[in-house]
Design a protein around this motif. Structure first.
Motif, PDB file in Angstrom:
ATOM      1  N   TYR A  32      30.742  45.052  -7.190  1.00 26.64           N
ATOM      2  CA  TYR A  32      29.853  43.964  -7.553  1.00 26.64           C
ATOM      3  C   TYR A  32      30.355  42.660  -6.946  1.00 26.64           C
ATOM      4  CZ  TYR A  32      28.038  47.073 -11.191  1.00 26.64           C
ATOM      5  OH  TYR A  32      27.476  48.127 -11.858  1.00 26.64           O
ATOM      6  N   GLU A  76      27.645  51.976  -5.021  1.00 24.10           N
ATOM      7  CA  GLU A  76      28.310  52.898  -5.933  1.00 24.10           C
ATOM      8  C   GLU A  76      28.650  54.161  -5.168  1.00 24.10           C
ATOM      9  OE1 GLU A  76      25.859  54.018  -9.209  1.00 24.10           O
ATOM     10  OE2 GLU A  76      27.201  55.583  -9.882  1.00 24.10           O
ATOM     11  N   ARG A  95      26.055  56.709  -3.576  1.00 30.93           N
ATOM     12  CA  ARG A  95      24.925  57.139  -4.389  1.00 30.93           C
ATOM     13  C   ARG A  95      23.858  56.051  -4.494  1.00 30.93           C
ATOM     14  NH1 ARG A  95      25.405  57.860  -9.498  1.00 30.93           N
ATOM     15  NH2 ARG A  95      23.752  59.413  -9.589  1.00 30.93           N
ATOM     16  N   ASN A  96      24.286  54.833  -4.497  1.00 32.06           N
ATOM     17  CA  ASN A  96      23.338  53.730  -4.641  1.00 32.06           C
ATOM     18  C   ASN A  96      23.811  52.539  -3.842  1.00 32.06           C
ATOM     19  OD1 ASN A  96      21.295  54.580  -6.702  1.00 32.06           O
ATOM     20  ND2 ASN A  96      23.144  54.907  -7.900  1.00 32.06           N
ATOM     21  N   LYS A  97      22.856  51.724  -3.451  1.00 31.79           N
ATOM     22  CA  LYS A  97      23.182  50.536  -2.682  1.00 31.79           C
ATOM     23  C   LYS A  97      22.309  49.394  -3.185  1.00 31.79           C
ATOM     24  CE  LYS A  97      24.034  49.200   2.117  1.00 31.79           C
ATOM     25  NZ  LYS A  97      23.692  47.781   1.969  1.00 31.79           N
ATOM     26  N   VAL A 152      29.162  61.286 -13.074  1.00 33.64           N
ATOM     27  CA  VAL A 152      28.123  61.034 -12.080  1.00 33.64           C
ATOM     28  C   VAL A 152      27.240  59.872 -12.510  1.00 33.64           C
ATOM     29  CG1 VAL A 152      26.086  62.004 -10.965  1.00 33.64           C
ATOM     30  CG2 VAL A 152      28.098  63.428 -11.339  1.00 33.64           C
ATOM     31  N   ILE A 153      26.855  59.856 -13.758  1.00 34.50           N
ATOM     32  CA  ILE A 153      26.083  58.733 -14.290  1.00 34.50           C
ATOM     33  C   ILE A 153      27.032  57.935 -15.168  1.00 34.50           C
ATOM     34  CG2 ILE A 153      24.103  58.019 -15.672  1.00 34.50           C
ATOM     35  CD1 ILE A 153      22.790  60.662 -15.009  1.00 34.50           C
ATOM     36  N   PRO A 154      27.566  56.875 -14.593  1.00 33.07           N
ATOM     37  CA  PRO A 154      28.599  56.128 -15.326  1.00 33.07           C
ATOM     38  C   PRO A 154      28.155  55.652 -16.686  1.00 33.07           C
ATOM     39  CG  PRO A 154      28.507  55.412 -13.075  1.00 33.07           C
ATOM     40  CD  PRO A 154      27.332  56.325 -13.287  1.00 33.07           C
ATOM     41  N   ARG A 155      28.986  55.822 -17.661  1.00 35.85           N
ATOM     42  CA  ARG A 155      28.781  55.248 -18.975  1.00 35.85           C
ATOM     43  C   ARG A 155      29.605  53.986 -19.047  1.00 35.85           C
ATOM     44  NH1 ARG A 155      25.100  58.566 -18.987  1.00 35.85           N
ATOM     45  NH2 ARG A 155      24.850  60.274 -20.448  1.00 35.85           N
ATOM     46  N   ALA A 209      32.088  51.435 -17.972  1.00 36.40           N
ATOM     47  CA  ALA A 209      32.686  51.061 -16.693  1.00 36.40           C
ATOM     48  C   ALA A 209      33.931  50.227 -16.950  1.00 36.40           C
ATOM     49  CB  ALA A 209      31.686  50.274 -15.855  1.00 36.40           C
TER      50      ALA A 209
END
Lengths: 110, 113
Positions: free
Chosen positions: B35, B48, B55-57, B97-100, B102
């Motif tokens: 970030y 990410e 996985r994401n941008k 995989v799906i962050p809880r 952080a």
């Protein structure tokens, strides 16, 4: 586009009172929402997570509510203390990533 | 256990230069996110990674890039630095995989002059 709104103005309250911070989001439906605390010059610290099927979550003096109809979360700190002074960030998460609001600065004075 | 470690903590660079920032996640965490934080914009999502795959941008120009290594350590690179790139860059690690939850590092304070 996805948008998160937190009160940009600082919230000043007296020690012992309950602080209530608001987080509103638009244009998406987060599966869950997190709240973080950030002190100056430091990274955010996780406080609470609430899922879309939960209405309320508590942890010690903290309470979070999640209203998916209003697209709003409220964050409460009861019996606030000067040590609670910090910036609080909400982070609703959709299917792909965690997005943060700009945060609300809380100042608790004695 | 050790937290998320970001290096360096402070950096001063000149416009036009490039910079590489490093992030070592908590042991066992395979997801790393980056970030950018500025006073006016708050925390802006950069990208990410999970298991070496992006996985994401976020909505940043191609001058911002990143990668993740097999040991989950991550680096981000900014080329052709601009004054507006001055910010606190934060790295966060998560388990799945799906962050809880952080976990954030202390950040790298980049100043472009």
């Amino acid at each position: 586009s996805q948008k998160i709104e937190q009160n940009s103005e600082a919230l000043n309250i007296q020690e012992g009172k309950t602080a209530t911070l608001t987080c509103n989001y638009t244009n998406y439906s987060p599966a869950y929402l997190q709240w973080y605390r950030q002190d100056p010059g430091r990274g955010p610290v996780f406080l609470l997570l609430i899922r879309e099927n939960e209405k309320e979550k508590r942890k010690e003096r903290l309470k979070v509510t999640f209203d998916t109809t209003l697209k709003q979360s409220l964050f409460h700190i009861t019996a606030s203390q000067p040590a609670d002074s910090a910036t609080y960030l909400c982070a609703p998460r959709g299917a792909d990533k965690l997005i943060f609001g700009t945060g609300t600065r809380l100042q608790v004075f004695p | 256990k050790a937290g998320v470690t970001q290096t360096p903590r402070y950096l001063i660079k000149t416009r036009g230069q490039q910079v590489t920032l490093s992030c070592s996640p908590i042991s066992g965490h395979r997801s790393v996110s980056w970030y950018q934080q500025t006073p006016g914009q708050g925390l802006q999502f950069l990208f990410e990674y999970f298991s070496e795959t992006q996985r994401n941008k976020g909505n940043f120009p191609g001058r911002f890039s990143g990668r993740q290594f097999s040991n989950s350590r991550s680096e981000m690179n900014v080329s052709t630095l601009e004054l507006g790139d001055s910010a606190l860059y934060l790295c966060a690690s998560s388990l799945g995989v799906i962050p809880r939850e952080a976990f954030f590092g202390q950040g790298t304070r980049l100043t472009v002059v």
